[in-house]
Design a protein around this motif. Structure first.
Motif, PDB file in Angstrom:
ATOM      1  N   ARG A  67      29.590  52.081  63.996  1.00  0.00           N
ATOM      2  CA  ARG A  67      29.341  52.320  65.416  1.00  0.00           C
ATOM      3  C   ARG A  67      28.132  53.241  65.575  1.00  0.00           C
ATOM      4  N   ARG A  68      27.261  52.925  66.539  1.00  0.00           N
ATOM      5  CA  ARG A  68      26.088  53.754  66.810  1.00  0.00           C
ATOM      6  C   ARG A  68      26.355  54.586  68.054  1.00  0.00           C
ATOM      7  N   LEU A  69      26.277  55.907  67.904  1.00  0.00           N
ATOM      8  CA  LEU A  69      26.502  56.844  69.002  1.00  0.00           C
ATOM      9  C   LEU A  69      25.244  56.909  69.858  1.00  0.00           C
ATOM     10  N   ALA A  70      25.372  56.628  71.154  1.00  0.00           N
ATOM     11  CA  ALA A  70      24.219  56.542  72.042  1.00  0.00           C
ATOM     12  C   ALA A  70      23.496  57.876  72.204  1.00  0.00           C
ATOM     13  N   SER A  71      24.234  58.975  72.235  1.00  0.00           N
ATOM     14  CA  SER A  71      23.623  60.266  72.552  1.00  0.00           C
ATOM     15  C   SER A  71      22.659  60.768  71.485  1.00  0.00           C
ATOM     16  N   ASP A  72      22.960  60.582  70.200  1.00  0.00           N
ATOM     17  CA  ASP A  72      22.068  61.094  69.155  1.00  0.00           C
ATOM     18  C   ASP A  72      21.619  60.020  68.164  1.00  0.00           C
ATOM     19  N   GLU A  73      21.991  58.771  68.406  1.00  0.00           N
ATOM     20  CA  GLU A  73      21.585  57.619  67.612  1.00  0.00           C
ATOM     21  C   GLU A  73      22.039  57.691  66.156  1.00  0.00           C
ATOM     22  N   THR A  74      23.146  58.395  65.892  1.00  0.00           N
ATOM     23  CA  THR A  74      23.723  58.420  64.550  1.00  0.00           C
ATOM     24  C   THR A  74      24.784  57.329  64.453  1.00  0.00           C
ATOM     25  N   TYR A  75      25.220  57.069  63.231  1.00  0.00           N
ATOM     26  CA  TYR A  75      26.180  55.997  62.989  1.00  0.00           C
ATOM     27  C   TYR A  75      27.428  56.567  62.322  1.00  0.00           C
ATOM     28  N   THR A  76      28.591  56.091  62.733  1.00  0.00           N
ATOM     29  CA  THR A  76      29.833  56.413  62.035  1.00  0.00           C
ATOM     30  C   THR A  76      30.345  55.111  61.416  1.00  0.00           C
ATOM     31  N   ILE A  77      30.864  55.244  60.204  1.00  0.00           N
ATOM     32  CA  ILE A  77      31.221  54.054  59.425  1.00  0.00           C
ATOM     33  C   ILE A  77      32.647  54.178  58.923  1.00  0.00           C
ATOM     34  N   SER A  96      34.200  55.442  50.123  1.00  0.00           N
ATOM     35  CA  SER A  96      34.920  56.564  50.746  1.00  0.00           C
ATOM     36  C   SER A  96      35.702  56.049  51.957  1.00  0.00           C
ATOM     37  N   LYS A  97      36.442  56.957  52.582  1.00  0.00           N
ATOM     38  CA  LYS A  97      37.220  56.601  53.788  1.00  0.00           C
ATOM     39  C   LYS A  97      36.309  56.472  55.005  1.00  0.00           C
ATOM     40  N   THR A  98      35.385  57.433  55.179  1.00  0.00           N
ATOM     41  CA  THR A  98      34.486  57.409  56.335  1.00  0.00           C
ATOM     42  C   THR A  98      33.066  57.715  55.879  1.00  0.00           C
ATOM     43  N   GLY A  99      32.122  57.373  56.747  1.00  0.00           N
ATOM     44  CA  GLY A  99      30.726  57.647  56.462  1.00  0.00           C
ATOM     45  C   GLY A  99      29.981  57.970  57.735  1.00  0.00           C
ATOM     46  N   TRP A 100      28.815  58.551  57.562  1.00  0.00           N
ATOM     47  CA  TRP A 100      27.944  58.924  58.674  1.00  0.00           C
ATOM     48  C   TRP A 100      26.513  58.717  58.216  1.00  0.00           C
ATOM     49  N   VAL A 101      25.658  58.193  59.103  1.00  0.00           N
ATOM     50  CA  VAL A 101      24.246  57.990  58.787  1.00  0.00           C
ATOM     51  C   VAL A 101      23.415  58.667  59.867  1.00  0.00           C
ATOM     52  N   GLU A 111      32.808  60.865  53.315  1.00  0.00           N
ATOM     53  CA  GLU A 111      33.903  61.834  53.336  1.00  0.00           C
ATOM     54  C   GLU A 111      35.233  61.144  53.084  1.00  0.00           C
ATOM     55  N   GLY A 112      36.112  61.871  52.413  1.00  0.00           N
ATOM     56  CA  GLY A 112      37.463  61.376  52.188  1.00  0.00           C
ATOM     57  C   GLY A 112      37.575  60.453  50.996  1.00  0.00           C
ATOM     58  N   ASP A 113      38.156  60.939  49.910  1.00  0.00           N
ATOM     59  CA  ASP A 113      38.382  60.129  48.703  1.00  0.00           C
ATOM     60  C   ASP A 113      37.118  59.411  48.239  1.00  0.00           C
ATOM     61  N   VAL A 114      36.049  60.157  48.032  1.00  0.00           N
ATOM     62  CA  VAL A 114      34.789  59.571  47.570  1.00  0.00           C
ATOM     63  C   VAL A 114      34.908  59.261  46.079  1.00  0.00           C
ATOM     64  N   VAL A 115      34.568  58.025  45.709  1.00  0.00           N
ATOM     65  CA  VAL A 115      34.585  57.595  44.309  1.00  0.00           C
ATOM     66  C   VAL A 115      33.263  56.904  44.019  1.00  0.00           C
ATOM     67  N   GLY A 116      32.603  57.351  42.952  1.00  0.00           N
ATOM     68  CA  GLY A 116      31.351  56.736  42.532  1.00  0.00           C
ATOM     69  C   GLY A 116      31.488  56.191  41.126  1.00  0.00           C
ATOM     70  N   THR A 117      30.960  54.980  40.895  1.00  0.00           N
ATOM     71  CA  THR A 117      31.013  54.382  39.557  1.00  0.00           C
ATOM     72  C   THR A 117      29.603  54.002  39.120  1.00  0.00           C
ATOM     73  N   SER A 118      29.372  54.153  37.821  1.00  0.00           N
ATOM     74  CA  SER A 118      28.051  53.853  37.264  1.00  0.00           C
ATOM     75  C   SER A 118      27.792  52.345  37.295  1.00  0.00           C
ATOM     76  N   PRO A 119      26.512  51.963  37.185  1.00  0.00           N
ATOM     77  CA  PRO A 119      26.178  50.528  37.212  1.00  0.00           C
ATOM     78  C   PRO A 119      26.771  49.787  36.026  1.00  0.00           C
TER      79      PRO A 119
END
Length: 186
Positions: A67-77, A96-101, A111-119
């Motif tokens: 979703r793109r927030l109109a007031s500051d043009e950021t995104y929540t995922i 992760s559970k949520t994201g922001w751009v 944010e929330g249960d972030v898991v990263g795996t190598s290539p």
């Protein structure tokens, strides 16, 4: 001046007064208050590839909703998956559970249960944390939170972590602990 001219001037003055009154008493629409939390658009089940200044892939995003927030043009995922390429084109995968751009895409936050795996095709490693900031143009991901990194036979943990997706190098910043289990003990 004849009586007809006088009557004409009176009628003209009356029309002007009534016109002015009608204009000032017309129905004016109420001012619409802009909700600062209103989204101007929502995307569902998508894949988006962001390119750097040279036109090369800097990050790929897959998610069920953004979703793109109109007031500051950021995104929540919701439930984002970020794929960061290394120099050979293989991808670090981070979920992760949520994201922001940020509005210009210079910073991503998971944010929330972030898991990263190598290539695939590299030494397998997985890291877990609660928050991760990604800087696509710099090919970096970092956090100031606690991180646990697991590789075959070894587990490392610490507070603060940074990974360069191009060089596949990572570093812990403080309170580093390591546990090595040789293959013979496994």
């Amino acid at each position: 001046m004849s009586w007809r001219a006088g009557l004409g001037w009176c009628l003209l003055a009356g029309v002007l007064v009534f016109g002015w009154l009608a204009w000032n008493n017309r129905h004016k629409p109420a001012a619409v208050a802009v909700d600062p939390n209103k989204y101007d658009y929502i995307m569902h089940d998508f894949t988006m590839v962001a390119l750097d200044k040279e036109g090369q892939e800097s990050v790929t995003l897959e998610a069920p909703e953004m979703r793109r927030l109109a007031s500051d043009e950021t995104y929540t995922i919701t439930d984002p998956t970020f794929l960061m390429p290394d120099k050979e084109g293989a991808h670090w995968k981070m979920v992760s559970k949520t994201g922001w751009v940020a509005a210009k895409g210079e910073k991503l936050r998971m944010e929330g249960d972030v898991v990263g795996t190598s290539p695939p095709g590299t030494a397998p490693s997985t890291f877990k944390t609660t928050l991760l900031d990604i800087y696509p143009d710099q090919h970096l991901a970092s956090t100031d939170r606690e991180v646990v990194l697991t590789q075959p036979g070894a587990t490392m943990s610490g507070t603060g972590f940074e990974i360069d997706s191009q060089t596949q190098q990572y570093k812990f910043k403080s309170k580093v602990r390591s546990r090595y289990v040789p293959k013979s003990a496994q």
